[in-house]
Design an enzyme around this catalytic site. Structure first.
Site, PDB file in Angstrom:
ATOM      1  N   HIS A 245       0.795  -1.229   0.000  1.00 25.60           N
ATOM      2  CA  HIS A 245       0.000   0.000   0.000  1.00 25.60           C
ATOM      3  C   HIS A 245       0.836   1.292   0.000  1.00 25.60           C
ATOM      4  CE1 HIS A 245      -3.439  -2.600   0.955  1.00 25.60           C
ATOM      5  NE2 HIS A 245      -2.784  -3.072   1.999  1.00 25.60           N
TER       6      HIS A 245
HETATM    7  O1  RIB Z   1      -5.012  -0.203   4.636  1.00 26.43           O
HETATM    8  C1  RIB Z   1      -3.616  -0.174   4.489  1.00 26.43           C
HETATM    9  C2  RIB Z   1      -3.006   0.906   5.313  1.00 26.43           C
HETATM   10  O2  RIB Z   1      -3.229   0.647   6.688  1.00 26.43           O
HETATM   11  C3  RIB Z   1      -1.478   0.999   5.160  1.00 26.43           C
HETATM   12  O3  RIB Z   1      -1.063   2.327   5.329  1.00 26.43           O
HETATM   13  C4  RIB Z   1      -0.973   0.150   6.293  1.00 26.43           C
HETATM   14  O4  RIB Z   1       0.345   0.544   6.730  1.00 26.43           O
HETATM   15  C5  RIB Z   1      -1.977   0.483   7.355  1.00 26.43           C
HETATM   16  O5  RIB Z   1      -1.583   1.694   7.970  1.00 26.43           O
END
Ligand code: RIB
Ligand code: CA
Length: 323
Positions: A245
């Site tokens: 992500h």
């Molecule tokens: O949904 C994914 C996000 O949530 C990313 O930033 C992960 O590090 C968590 O913070």
């Protein structure tokens, strides 16, 4: 980039996140970007509690040689109770490879105070890369509206235009602090939003991890170890590759050519019983004048992986003792 920095212009950057394995890899990429001048690091709770994410931030900055003040934010969202994402990140919030002991203490300043100081002192508008809940950045804008004109753009990992990951409607970062995100999206500052639409296409498969590990230096070994751990729960959920992500929030700024996106009018549901934290997007472009967010929606996965590998290689033979 949403802000017209000149091609080889130095870009002042604030990194804000809840490290977190994918936050950590985003910071590997940010430090490796020659145009970025990392002026401050601020920390939120989310993947773990603020004490753990703050310690992780100090250890990551020690590993990478990020020479910038680090400040902790609030231990909880603006209005809501804290939701923890530790199932993906472990007890420490960054389980897996051994890391250096932190070489620096936390700043005496709070995250908001450090952000404000950094932006005031900057010689040009600052880019914020925010990969956790939006609590710090929204709190900054609430406390210092006069600084909005010195914030060039905010690149966020958050949301999902058509789905959630923490529940059917909401992605974790936005769910943790939906009010913060809604306020930020309407603050009049350019927002680059990397939601699940792109991040769940930025999948890292076991063969990609081995390719990164093959670089052979300390950073590549630790990044591969982080990816090994980050893959565990995703594989249990049925993912063949781990959705990486947070690095999208960096690479969509530095290498926009491997991404695709569009501008939309975006709101965040803050009241729903089943949909709190959902991203509400007008795909029909009904009100072009209200289109407040650039939504990143697709990525060239092989080129994404290659950039991570290249960034690891850029650390050369840098070696920091680990404990
Ligand atoms: O949904 C994914 C996000 O949530 C990313 O930033 C992960 O590090 C968590 O913070
Ligand atoms: Ca994160």
């Amino acid at each position: 980039m949403l802000y017209p920095y000149k091609d080889n212009e130095t870009i002042p950057v604030i990194l804000d996140g809840d490290p977190g394995h994918d936050d950590a890899i985003a910071w590997v990429l940010a430090k490796a970007e020659p145009r970025f001048d990392i002026r401050a690091v601020t920390v939120t709770a989310g993947n773990q509690t603020i004490d753990k994410t703050s310690l992780n931030a100090r250890r990551i900055c020690t590993l990478l040689g990020i020479d910038a003040p680090i400040a902790a934010g609030r231990e909880r969202p603006i209005l809501r109770d804290l939701v923890l994402g530790s199932v993906f990140h472990g007890v420490s919030g960054l389980d897996g490879p051994k890391l250096p002991a932190p070489a620096m203490e936390l700043s005496e300043l709070s995250a908001v105070e450090l952000m404000a100081k950094t932006i005031k002192e900057a010689e040009k508008p600052v880019t914020i890369i925010a990969t956790g809940a939006q609590t710090n950045t929204a709190s900054l804008l609430l406390a210092h509206p006069e600084l909005k004109e010195k914030i060039a753009q905010i690149s966020i990992m958050g949301g999902g235009l058509r789905t959630g990951n923490w529940n059917p409607a909401a992605e974790f970062n936005i769910l943790v602090d939906p009010e913060a995100a809604q306020y930020e999206f309407h603050a009049g500052i350019p927002v680059n939003l990397c939601g699940l639409d792109v991040t769940e296409r930025a999948l890292i498969y076991p063969e990609n991890i081995e390719d990164i590990r093959s670089v052979g230096n300390q950073v590549s070994q630790i990044v591969a170890g982080w990816l090994d751990f980050f893959s565990i729960h995703h594989h249990e959920l049925g993912y063949k590759g781990a959705p990486l992500h947070d690095p999208c929030a960096v690479l969509s700024l530095t290498h926009p050519e491997i991404f695709q996106g569009d501008d939309f009018e975006v709101n965040v549901e803050t009241q729903g019983e089943y949909c709190r934290g959902a991203i509400v997007v007008d795909f029909m472009h009904r009100n072009p004048e209200k289109e407040n967010v650039h939504c990143v929606m697709d990525v060239d996965q092989p080129k994404f992986v290659a950039l991570i590998k290249e960034a690891c290689r850029s650390y050369g033979d840098r070696e920091v003792p680990v404990v």
